[in-house]
Write an enzyme that holds these catalytic residues in place. Sequence first.
Site, PDB file in Angstrom:
ATOM      1  N   GLU A  79     -30.413   2.666 -21.911  1.00  0.00           N
ATOM      2  CA  GLU A  79     -29.612   2.448 -22.812  1.00  0.00           C
ATOM      3  C   GLU A  79     -29.355   3.036 -23.871  1.00  0.00           C
ATOM      4  O   GLU A  79     -29.821   3.864 -24.617  1.00  0.00           O
ATOM      5  CB  GLU A  79     -29.654   1.026 -22.876  1.00  0.00           C
ATOM      6  CG  GLU A  79     -29.718  -0.142 -21.989  1.00  0.00           C
ATOM      7  CD  GLU A  79     -28.843  -0.082 -20.442  1.00  0.00           C
ATOM      8  OE1 GLU A  79     -27.836   0.647 -21.280  1.00  0.00           O
ATOM      9  OE2 GLU A  79     -28.961  -0.012 -19.432  1.00  0.00           O
ATOM     10  N   CYS A 142     -31.711  -9.280 -22.784  1.00  0.00           N
ATOM     11  CA  CYS A 142     -31.809  -7.092 -23.011  1.00  0.00           C
ATOM     12  C   CYS A 142     -30.782  -6.852 -23.868  1.00  0.00           C
ATOM     13  O   CYS A 142     -31.405  -6.310 -25.262  1.00  0.00           O
ATOM     14  CB  CYS A 142     -31.861  -6.763 -21.807  1.00  0.00           C
ATOM     15  SG  CYS A 142     -32.578  -7.237 -20.388  1.00  0.00           S
ATOM     16  N   HIS A 164     -33.931   0.037 -19.045  1.00  0.00           N
ATOM     17  CA  HIS A 164     -33.673  -0.903 -17.663  1.00  0.00           C
ATOM     18  C   HIS A 164     -34.962  -0.152 -16.665  1.00  0.00           C
ATOM     19  O   HIS A 164     -34.593   0.933 -16.675  1.00  0.00           O
ATOM     20  CB  HIS A 164     -32.265  -0.809 -17.600  1.00  0.00           C
ATOM     21  CG  HIS A 164     -31.835  -2.226 -18.159  1.00  0.00           C
ATOM     22  ND1 HIS A 164     -30.499  -2.330 -18.804  1.00  0.00           N
ATOM     23  CD2 HIS A 164     -32.032  -3.572 -17.871  1.00  0.00           C
ATOM     24  CE1 HIS A 164     -30.282  -3.827 -19.375  1.00  0.00           C
ATOM     25  NE2 HIS A 164     -31.247  -4.332 -18.573  1.00  0.00           N
TER      26      HIS A 164
END
Length: 194
Positions: A79, A142, A164
């Site tokens: 991310e 998350c 992820h």
Amino acid sequence: MKKLLITGFEPFGGEKINPSWEAVKLLPEATGDFELIKAEIPVVFEKAAETVLEKAKEISPDAIICVGQAGGRTGITPEMVAINLRFASIPDNAGNQPKDEPCVPGGKNAYFATLPVRKMVSAVSEAGIPCSVSYSAGTYVCNDLIYHILHSYGETDIKACFIHVPFIPEQTTDKPSLPLETIAKALEIAIGAI
């Protein structure tokens, strides 16, 4: 040797297994320049971040990578961004279901990962494992977790990011998945790229 705190989540949303923690458990005790300190964390708003920040205080890591499950994704997705927003489509494991609340009241709108996400993606992709940069960690636990970590350590020498991972085949018959060993290998390669 440098220290890397790497975390995975407990199962949530009715699942019996969470590939993020299962993959982290498969990692060696050390890889590349890092000794790995592994921790399983709860799928609970605020508590996930508190757990990681407490552990970080205890061990003083050089880097933190948090790993989570994103069912439906086709590959490994580090991310790039964490946003200051909580919006839960399903309750967390403590029954919390925030709707449009900030992760940190008065905090910045967003933080960028401080670990080399693009370099990680290149290294994992070159190994033939599906991997791409993601620009949304969502608005569930998350994102809440990585937002808190970057909020706490963004201006320090402790670098952090969130990765992820997709479902593993045991979890699904009709959604994309990767074998657990492949996910663990991808994490090890990503760490090697730091």
